[in-house]
Design a protein around this motif. Sequence first.
Motif, short mmCIF file in Angstrom:
data_model
loop_
_atom_site.label_atom_id
_atom_site.label_comp_id
_atom_site.label_asym_id
_atom_site.label_seq_id
_atom_site.Cartn_x
_atom_site.Cartn_y
_atom_site.Cartn_z
N GLY A 86 0.95 -1.20 -0.13
CA GLY A 86 0.13 -0.20 0.01
C GLY A 86 0.89 1.14 0.12
O GLY A 86 0.43 2.27 0.19
N ASP A 87 2.08 1.14 -0.28
CA ASP A 87 3.08 2.53 -0.37
C ASP A 87 3.13 2.64 -1.73
O ASP A 87 3.58 2.13 -2.59
N PRO A 88 2.71 4.28 -1.84
CA PRO A 88 2.55 4.83 -3.27
C PRO A 88 4.02 4.60 -3.99
O PRO A 88 4.07 4.23 -5.17
N PHE A 89 5.27 4.48 -3.21
CA PHE A 89 6.46 4.18 -4.05
C PHE A 89 6.40 2.92 -4.59
O PHE A 89 6.77 2.81 -5.54
N TYR A 90 6.00 2.06 -3.76
CA TYR A 90 5.98 0.54 -4.29
C TYR A 90 4.87 0.38 -5.24
O TYR A 90 5.25 -0.65 -6.20
N ILE A 91 3.88 1.05 -5.23
CA ILE A 91 2.78 0.79 -6.20
C ILE A 91 3.29 1.47 -7.61
O ILE A 91 3.01 0.66 -8.56
N VAL B 52 15.66 -4.45 -5.46
CA VAL B 52 15.31 -3.31 -6.11
C VAL B 52 14.84 -2.53 -4.80
O VAL B 52 14.46 -2.90 -3.85
N ASP B 53 15.36 -1.57 -4.95
CA ASP B 53 15.01 -0.12 -3.84
C ASP B 53 16.01 -0.19 -2.48
O ASP B 53 16.64 0.60 -2.13
N THR B 54 15.92 -1.60 -2.05
CA THR B 54 17.02 -1.55 -0.68
C THR B 54 17.97 -2.88 -1.05
O THR B 54 17.47 -3.67 -1.81
N SER C 170 18.59 -0.19 4.30
CA SER C 170 19.47 0.48 3.68
C SER C 170 19.38 1.70 2.82
O SER C 170 20.20 2.56 2.86
N SER C 171 18.20 1.79 2.18
CA SER C 171 17.73 3.06 1.55
C SER C 171 18.04 4.44 2.58
O SER C 171 18.63 5.38 2.11
N VAL C 172 17.03 4.39 3.70
CA VAL C 172 17.08 5.51 4.47
C VAL C 172 18.30 5.78 5.21
O VAL C 172 18.86 6.91 5.50
N ALA D 97 21.22 5.26 3.99
CA ALA D 97 22.29 5.83 3.28
C ALA D 97 21.92 7.63 2.98
O ALA D 97 22.48 8.21 2.85
N ARG D 98 20.52 7.69 2.97
CA ARG D 98 19.99 8.90 2.99
C ARG D 98 20.43 9.96 4.00
O ARG D 98 21.03 10.97 3.83
N ILE D 99 20.38 9.25 5.45
CA ILE D 99 20.92 9.77 6.22
C ILE D 99 22.55 10.15 6.46
O ILE D 99 22.92 11.14 6.66
N THR E 161 13.21 11.16 5.96
CA THR E 161 13.96 10.32 4.79
C THR E 161 13.32 9.45 4.05
O THR E 161 13.77 8.79 3.10
N ASN E 162 11.83 9.36 4.19
CA ASN E 162 10.83 8.71 3.20
C ASN E 162 9.57 9.08 3.35
O ASN E 162 9.29 9.95 4.16
N LEU E 163 8.79 8.54 2.66
CA LEU E 163 7.21 9.31 2.57
C LEU E 163 6.46 9.27 3.70
O LEU E 163 6.03 10.24 4.10
N PHE F 231 11.37 13.02 1.57
CA PHE F 231 11.84 12.06 0.25
C PHE F 231 10.40 11.41 -0.19
O PHE F 231 9.51 11.15 0.46
N ASP F 232 10.33 11.27 -1.63
CA ASP F 232 9.24 10.73 -2.23
C ASP F 232 8.17 11.76 -2.74
O ASP F 232 7.80 12.77 -1.80
N ALA F 233 7.44 11.33 -3.60
CA ALA F 233 6.67 12.34 -4.27
C ALA F 233 5.34 11.61 -4.82
O ALA F 233 5.15 11.82 -6.12
N ALA G 210 12.45 13.43 -5.21
CA ALA G 210 11.77 12.56 -5.91
C ALA G 210 12.37 11.46 -6.31
O ALA G 210 13.51 11.52 -6.96
N GLN G 211 12.20 10.15 -6.25
CA GLN G 211 12.81 9.11 -6.85
C GLN G 211 12.12 8.60 -8.00
O GLN G 211 11.17 9.13 -8.59
N LYS G 212 12.43 7.49 -8.52
CA LYS G 212 11.83 6.83 -10.10
C LYS G 212 11.55 5.57 -9.72
O LYS G 212 12.18 4.33 -10.40
O1 T6T Z 1 11.42 5.72 0.25
C1 T6T Z 1 10.72 4.65 -0.25
C2 T6T Z 1 11.70 3.44 -0.50
O2 T6T Z 1 12.70 3.95 -1.31
C3 T6T Z 1 12.19 3.20 1.00
O3 T6T Z 1 13.09 2.20 0.71
C4 T6T Z 1 11.15 2.81 1.77
O4 T6T Z 1 10.22 3.85 1.88
C5 T6T Z 1 9.46 4.41 0.67
O5 T6T Z 1 8.91 3.05 0.32
C6 T6T Z 1 8.67 5.36 0.95
O6 T6T Z 1 7.70 5.14 1.77
#
Ligand code: T6T
Length: 316
Positions: free
Chosen positions: A36-41, A113-115, A163-165, A167-169, A219-221, A245-247, A265-267
């Motif tokens: 249900g996370d718009p990023f993963y959708i 993918v992503d993390t 890992s993702s967040v 690295a952002r920190i 650091t994230n949505l 982070f996130d759009a 914003a990511q892709k």
């Molecule tokens: O920021 C994204 C994703 O890149 C991160 O790994 C976890 O959170 C999100 O899915 C946003 O909720």
Amino acid sequence: LLMVAACGDNAGSTSGSGSGGGVSGKKFVLMVGVKGDPFYISMECGAREKAKELGVTLQVQGPDKFDATMQNPLLDAVAAAKPAALLVAPNDVKASATPLKRIQDAGSKVVLVDTTVDDTSIGASRIATDNKLGGAKAAEALNQLLNGAKGKVLVISTDPGVSSVDARIAGFEEAVKSKYTNLTLASAAQYSHNSPQTAAGIIQAELQRSPDLVGVFATNLFSAQGTATGVRAAGKSNQVKVVGFDAGPDQIKQLQAGDVQALVAQKPYDIGVQGVQQAANAVEGKTVEANIATESVIVTKDNLEDPDVNKYVYKD
Ligand code: T6T
């Protein structure tokens, strides 16, 4: 457990119609970080689009919370089903490694993918935003919003071990300490467990302790969503700049409302497309790219309508 996103025009059929040669009719699984996370959708929609083109059957799953103790049992079930490939956003750099290793050792191709996980033997390919750079961009944006003024800033993240967040920190803090020395960290990063309510509570408590706080990097949505709500509830919107982070659609609304001043914003759609492509290459024994770093861009109220920026807003 099973998920099917609406995916705009590409209306997510679970089985492919294309002819992908070597992978046509094969079964792939996409395990997202959380349901249900718009990023993963958006990532799912990109993956479905590519799967359709290649004729791959794609099943999408995800845990109810971003938590390895919830994702790992789902991964164990994937192991039993032995898909040709697994695309996965692991919930924890360490705790996710064991089930993934088992899946990979059993012959499924694994694409992260992503993390990611720390164990570099896991994953034929790793596709993610350059998150450290994204964190540095957030620091630059925050400094710009503050016009280089002095002040205390805070980082609100989800959980350590993602890992993702993480690295952002690191990217944010490194930039603050080396480049934007006018800014000081109010404390070490604080963790919301991916709950907007908890993030709102964190910022409200911090504003009590540090009434002179001038900025937050969330650091994230979900941490950004909650941070913005908390700043508004505290009546500090004029004093505290929020960079998230996130759009997704709700993040754009918060940006337009002035509750958030900048978003990285990511892709995710592209990560999904490339994930299926790399997985297909791995299954077919073709050349696989071990690491793909995707782009991010700073979105503000001012540049939102610029087509080069607007294309980054998450779409289904
Ligand atoms: O920021 C994204 C994703 O890149 C991160 O790994 C976890 O959170 C999100 O899915 C946003 O909720």
